[in-house]
Write a protein that holds these residues in place. Sequence first.
Motif, short mmCIF file in Angstrom:
data_model
loop_
_atom_site.label_atom_id
_atom_site.label_comp_id
_atom_site.label_asym_id
_atom_site.label_seq_id
_atom_site.Cartn_x
_atom_site.Cartn_y
_atom_site.Cartn_z
N MET A 113 46.89 94.01 41.69
CA MET A 113 45.52 93.90 42.18
C MET A 113 45.46 94.11 43.69
N GLY B 86 42.06 96.21 38.75
CA GLY B 86 43.49 96.15 38.99
C GLY B 86 44.16 95.02 38.23
N PHE B 87 43.57 93.84 38.29
CA PHE B 87 44.19 92.69 37.62
C PHE B 87 44.12 92.82 36.11
N SER B 88 42.94 93.13 35.58
CA SER B 88 42.78 93.15 34.12
C SER B 88 43.59 94.27 33.47
N ALA C 194 39.30 95.11 42.41
CA ALA C 194 40.26 94.02 42.19
C ALA C 194 40.26 93.58 40.73
N LEU C 195 39.09 93.50 40.12
CA LEU C 195 39.01 93.12 38.71
C LEU C 195 39.67 94.16 37.83
N SER D 87 46.35 95.52 34.61
CA SER D 87 47.76 95.15 34.70
C SER D 87 48.10 94.03 33.73
N TYR D 88 47.24 93.04 33.62
CA TYR D 88 47.53 91.84 32.84
C TYR D 88 47.81 92.15 31.37
N THR E 201 46.36 97.70 44.62
CA THR E 201 45.31 98.62 44.22
C THR E 201 44.13 98.56 45.17
N VAL E 202 43.73 97.36 45.57
CA VAL E 202 42.60 97.20 46.48
C VAL E 202 42.92 97.81 47.85
N THR F 93 46.50 101.76 37.44
CA THR F 93 45.37 101.09 38.08
C THR F 93 44.83 101.86 39.29
N GLY G 48 50.05 90.86 37.82
CA GLY G 48 48.64 91.22 37.93
C GLY G 48 48.12 91.04 39.34
#
Length: 272
Positions: A80, A201-203, A198-199, A205-206, A83-84, A148, A76
């Motif tokens: 993230m 991307g992480f969420s 960023a949120l 992916s997670y 992606t950013v 993402t 993640g």
Amino acid sequence: MEPRPRSFYALTAFFILFVVFLYGPTITIGILSFQGPQGGLTFPMNGVSTYWFHNLFQQQAVGDIWGAFRRSFALGLMVMIATVVISVMAGLAFRKRFTGSGALFYLTIASLVIPSILVSLGVGLIFNQIGAKVHWSTSGFGAQLTWTLPFGLLIMFAVFNRFDKRFEEAARDQGATPWQTIRHVVLPIIAPSVVGVALFGFSLSYDEFARTLLTAGSHNTLPLEIFGMTTNVTKPVIFALGTLTTVFSFAIILAFLGTLWVLGKRRARRAG
């Protein structure tokens, strides 16, 4: 005070049903995760305790829960950051038209409409054909970026579409270099949107399952591990795991919201 129309109550009832449908399963899992030691996967509950949460931190008979969590968390973060960085750079690049920009844009967002399992299959086949090892940190990473990146790009395109270029012109008039303009003018202004990317991307992916299914290799991520547990775990420990992962997800969201709040405070102080 005028009486409310019937449509108001109908829409209110519909909204309540929607919320129950959306959060009801999560709340139900949260309640059942507090079953007693002899409890099962259904109601009525057989006692109330935190036994299954303690059981999570003991040696499990099946699966590698914490290894899968570490892999999902690391993946993640990787997704993230990528992606950013790519979204911001692409947003800056697409501010000016260039040859093939339209085709490149539609090619990028096309992955949103392609079935995720086909993307996973395609990425896995490519890695096999070139003789590369299918692994969550390589093929899994690439497959998740196809999910993402389009969201990040769409957000940054919208941000730069309404970005006031006069701020940059004022900075250049003061003698700022292009890099100084981006660092001290552009990035602080778009910072809240960058945090949002960023949120995303992480969420995304997670908890991604389909695009990781055939690209994670021999080591599962957390969604894959949970899916595997559903086929052979018949104890509320799986509900306890679901509750903890939900709490973790909300903690991540709160952390990003806290970051936005801090950025807003800093901007307010600078403006003052």
